[in-house]
Design a protein around this motif. Structure first.
Motif, PDB file in Angstrom:
ATOM      1  N   MET A   1       0.839  -1.190   0.000  1.00  0.00           N
ATOM      2  CA  MET A   1       0.000   0.000   0.000  1.00  0.00           C
ATOM      3  C   MET A   1       0.883   1.252   0.000  1.00  0.00           C
ATOM      4  O   MET A   1       1.853   1.334   0.757  1.00  0.00           O
ATOM      5  N   SER A   2       0.572   2.230  -0.858  1.00  0.00           N
ATOM      6  CA  SER A   2       1.373   3.450  -0.930  1.00  0.00           C
ATOM      7  C   SER A   2       1.172   4.312   0.301  1.00  0.00           C
ATOM      8  O   SER A   2       0.154   4.204   0.992  1.00  0.00           O
ATOM      9  N   PHE A   3       2.154   5.180   0.571  1.00  0.00           N
ATOM     10  CA  PHE A   3       2.047   6.091   1.708  1.00  0.00           C
ATOM     11  C   PHE A   3       0.849   7.020   1.555  1.00  0.00           C
ATOM     12  O   PHE A   3       0.165   7.343   2.523  1.00  0.00           O
ATOM     13  N   GLU A   4       0.600   7.477   0.314  1.00  0.00           N
ATOM     14  CA  GLU A   4      -0.524   8.390   0.091  1.00  0.00           C
ATOM     15  C   GLU A   4      -1.858   7.722   0.427  1.00  0.00           C
ATOM     16  O   GLU A   4      -2.758   8.352   0.996  1.00  0.00           O
ATOM     17  N   MET A   5      -1.966   6.432   0.103  1.00  0.00           N
ATOM     18  CA  MET A   5      -3.194   5.698   0.422  1.00  0.00           C
ATOM     19  C   MET A   5      -3.364   5.573   1.939  1.00  0.00           C
ATOM     20  O   MET A   5      -4.487   5.666   2.457  1.00  0.00           O
ATOM     21  N   LEU A   6      -2.269   5.396   2.660  1.00  0.00           N
ATOM     22  CA  LEU A   6      -2.333   5.357   4.119  1.00  0.00           C
ATOM     23  C   LEU A   6      -2.873   6.676   4.670  1.00  0.00           C
ATOM     24  O   LEU A   6      -3.660   6.702   5.614  1.00  0.00           O
ATOM     25  N   GLY A   7      -2.428   7.789   4.076  1.00  0.00           N
ATOM     26  CA  GLY A   7      -2.916   9.103   4.498  1.00  0.00           C
ATOM     27  C   GLY A   7      -4.411   9.244   4.274  1.00  0.00           C
ATOM     28  O   GLY A   7      -5.143   9.748   5.137  1.00  0.00           O
ATOM     29  N   LEU A   8      -4.885   8.778   3.120  1.00  0.00           N
ATOM     30  CA  LEU A   8      -6.316   8.842   2.825  1.00  0.00           C
ATOM     31  C   LEU A   8      -7.117   7.971   3.790  1.00  0.00           C
ATOM     32  O   LEU A   8      -8.205   8.350   4.230  1.00  0.00           O
ATOM     33  N   LEU A   9      -6.584   6.793   4.130  1.00  0.00           N
ATOM     34  CA  LEU A   9      -7.274   5.912   5.074  1.00  0.00           C
ATOM     35  C   LEU A   9      -7.357   6.549   6.459  1.00  0.00           C
ATOM     36  O   LEU A   9      -8.362   6.401   7.164  1.00  0.00           O
ATOM     37  N   ALA A  10      -6.308   7.277   6.844  1.00  0.00           N
ATOM     38  CA  ALA A  10      -6.322   7.966   8.140  1.00  0.00           C
ATOM     39  C   ALA A  10      -7.414   9.028   8.167  1.00  0.00           C
ATOM     40  O   ALA A  10      -8.136   9.180   9.164  1.00  0.00           O
ATOM     41  N   ILE A  11      -7.546   9.774   7.075  1.00  0.00           N
ATOM     42  CA  ILE A  11      -8.590  10.804   7.000  1.00  0.00           C
ATOM     43  C   ILE A  11      -9.975  10.163   7.033  1.00  0.00           C
ATOM     44  O   ILE A  11     -10.897  10.651   7.696  1.00  0.00           O
ATOM     45  N   LEU A  12     -10.114   9.032   6.308  1.00  0.00           N
ATOM     46  CA  LEU A  12     -11.394   8.313   6.305  1.00  0.00           C
ATOM     47  C   LEU A  12     -11.741   7.832   7.718  1.00  0.00           C
ATOM     48  O   LEU A  12     -12.890   7.962   8.159  1.00  0.00           O
ATOM     49  N   LEU A  13     -10.758   7.282   8.430  1.00  0.00           N
ATOM     50  CA  LEU A  13     -10.987   6.820   9.799  1.00  0.00           C
ATOM     51  C   LEU A  13     -11.409   7.978  10.698  1.00  0.00           C
ATOM     52  O   LEU A  13     -12.301   7.826  11.545  1.00  0.00           O
ATOM     53  N   MET A  14     -10.790   9.124  10.496  1.00  0.00           N
ATOM     54  CA  MET A  14     -11.145  10.307  11.291  1.00  0.00           C
ATOM     55  C   MET A  14     -12.614  10.679  11.091  1.00  0.00           C
ATOM     56  O   MET A  14     -13.341  10.932  12.063  1.00  0.00           O
ATOM     57  N   PHE A  15     -13.085  10.672   9.844  1.00  0.00           N
ATOM     58  CA  PHE A  15     -14.481  11.012   9.564  1.00  0.00           C
ATOM     59  C   PHE A  15     -15.433   9.968  10.147  1.00  0.00           C
ATOM     60  O   PHE A  15     -16.501  10.297  10.662  1.00  0.00           O
ATOM     61  N   VAL A  16     -15.055   8.705  10.069  1.00  0.00           N
ATOM     62  CA  VAL A  16     -15.887   7.644  10.640  1.00  0.00           C
ATOM     63  C   VAL A  16     -16.042   7.857  12.142  1.00  0.00           C
ATOM     64  O   VAL A  16     -17.151   7.751  12.698  1.00  0.00           O
ATOM     65  N   LEU A  17     -14.943   8.165  12.814  1.00  0.00           N
ATOM     66  CA  LEU A  17     -14.996   8.397  14.259  1.00  0.00           C
ATOM     67  C   LEU A  17     -15.879   9.600  14.583  1.00  0.00           C
ATOM     68  O   LEU A  17     -16.628   9.590  15.558  1.00  0.00           O
ATOM     69  N   MET A  18     -15.789  10.653  13.764  1.00  0.00           N
ATOM     70  CA  MET A  18     -16.620  11.838  13.988  1.00  0.00           C
ATOM     71  C   MET A  18     -18.100  11.506  13.828  1.00  0.00           C
ATOM     72  O   MET A  18     -18.936  11.958  14.610  1.00  0.00           O
ATOM     73  N   PHE A  19     -18.422  10.710  12.799  1.00  0.00           N
ATOM     74  CA  PHE A  19     -19.817  10.321  12.595  1.00  0.00           C
ATOM     75  C   PHE A  19     -20.335   9.476  13.750  1.00  0.00           C
ATOM     76  O   PHE A  19     -21.534   9.468  14.045  1.00  0.00           O
TER      77      PHE A  19
END
Length: 433
Positions: A1-19
């Motif tokens: 998995m690319s580093f950029e994809m890891l960054g996107l997954l982190a942002i996605l996880l953040m939004f999930v936690l907020m929801f």
């Protein structure tokens, strides 16, 4: 998995936690911690957390935040907001839509002391709504006016939003605060113009008033505004003239607010403790969010995601204004699911490289972003000012507040266009500091 994809997954996880209604600070910190642990291991994670927490908690610049918050709390205790509304009511209350105009004017001056849209909305909501309701104003019209007036709290300095933006982007906080003066005045006038146009075509929203005051009463009422103007001149004028740094200006402002509250005989031990408690609570909340944001931003920097997105967007064969419209659309969507502070701290690491690549001034962009956040404060479903007003005035219907506030979306969009067409509106004063 690319580093950029890891960054996107982190942002996605953040939004999930907020929801899932996880507190914002934890929603940002957890993905950052997991990401750093995955990429660099526990030793690097411990070092990063220790360095970030220590550096940000003991930042001299950060002390600006609690000092300005304390200044606003002390002025609230002094009852200055009631005096401001009373002054504007005596000067403009006899005009068609005069009480709504008075609400905007009082909100603008209170913003020059509080630096918070939430404080401005909650304070003016209790005072102005009762007066407009008693005078026969439509609930939609009156509540929308109060919610819109409250947005001026983060544009007219001192503004907490500008301070946070300046810290995250390493821009001059003094210049950012000064940059908000002219746009703040222009937006206040646009709000008033919107009120005048509204009552012209929908006169039933604001009945004719019969408030007549002598010139002596009007002039005597101006005393309350003089306190704010003097405080504004000392704090903001001192920064503009180079007498104070932003941190020193915040300290001076808090000290002058203590003197004002004492002069008005509103300060006692109980009220002082209350002001300090509110300031500590708000400051702790902000610091937790900002430290969490820096941990997440550190991880995103490791992944290279911000630079990747910046190069991707700037490589697109589209005009600059298309990129700005996309940014505007992004913030409009984000404003539907999170509050203004969260939008700033989450998006800056990604947006700033794009703005720099396009060649825009970051001081100007700071003003532009704050105006966009004003838009988010009054639009559903998470229009923070609307919910604050509902809490301050429970008998108002949330549906009516949102509907009333929507008419003020137009002047805010006009303000955004004016800033693009005339960037010196935000940059002229900072460039002459």
């Amino acid at each position: 998995m690319s580093f950029e994809m890891l960054g996107l997954l982190a942002i996605l996880l953040m939004f999930v936690l907020m929801f899932l209604r996880v507190p914002i600070a934890i929603s940002m910190t957890l993905p950052g911690i997991l990401g750093i642990l995955y990429l660099r291991g526990p030793v690097a994670l411990e070092s990063a957390i220790e360095s970030i927490t220590w550096t940000q908690s003991f930042s001299y610049t950060f002390s600006t935040v609690p000092m300005f918050m304390l200044m606003g709390e002390l002025l609230f205790i002094s009852g200055i907001s009631t005096d401001l509304f009373d002054t504007f009511r005596k000067w403009f209350g006899n005009f068609k839509g005069g009480l709504a105009t008075s609400t905007i004017g009082a909100s603008a001056l209170f913003a020059a002391a509080s630096g918070s849209s939430v404080a401005s909305t909650g304070t003016m909501g209790v005072i102005a709504h009762k007066e407009m309701q008693r005078s026969g104003y439509s609930d939609k019209f009156s509540s929308g006016t109060i919610a819109a007036g409250g947005t001026l709290g983060i544009l007219i300095p001192p503004s907490g939003a500008f301070i946070i933006y300046g810290i995250l982007t390493e821009q001059s906080i003094g210049k950012l605060l000064i940059a908000g003066i002219i746009p703040g005045i222009v937006l206040t006038l646009l709000f008033i113009f919107t009120i005048l146009i509204t009552v012209k075509f929908q006169p039933q929203l604001a009945p004719d008033m019969n408030m007549k005051y002598s010139w002596k009463e009007k002039l005597v009422a101006l005393k309350s505004t003089l306190w704010i103007l003097v405080l504004f001149a000392i704090v903001i004028g001192g920064m503009y003239a180079g007498w104070f740094s932003p941190t020193e200006a915040a300290g001076v402002g808090a000290a002058v607010s203590v003197i004002l509250a004492m002069a008005k005989r509103k300060l006692n031990l109980k009220s002082l403790i209350t002001a300090l408690e509110r300031t500590l609570r708000s400051t702790g909340f902000l610091f937790a969010i900002i430290i969490g944001a820096f941990i997440l931003n550190y991880f995103l920097a490791l992944t290279g995601l911000p630079k990747y997105l910046a190069s991707l967007i700037t490589s697109l064969d589209v005009p600059w204004w298309v990129v700005m419209l996309l940014i505007l659309a992004m913030y409009f969507v984000l404003g539907c699911v999170m509050d203004s502070l969260a939008m700033i701290v989450i998006t800056m690491p990604i947006i700033v490289p794009i703005i720099q690549a396009l060649g825009f001034d970051l001081i100007w962009f700071g003003v532009w972003i704050v105006v966009i956040i004003e838009l988010a404060l009054i639009t559903p479903p998470v229009g923070m000012n609307c919910f604050v007003l509902k809490g301050a005035v429970p008998d108002l219907r949330l549906e009516d507040i949102f509907k009333g506030a929507l008419r003020f979306v137009v002047p805010i969009i006009v303000m955004l266009v004016l800033l693009v067409l005339f960037p010196n509106m935000a940059l002229w004063l900072p460039n002459h500091m």
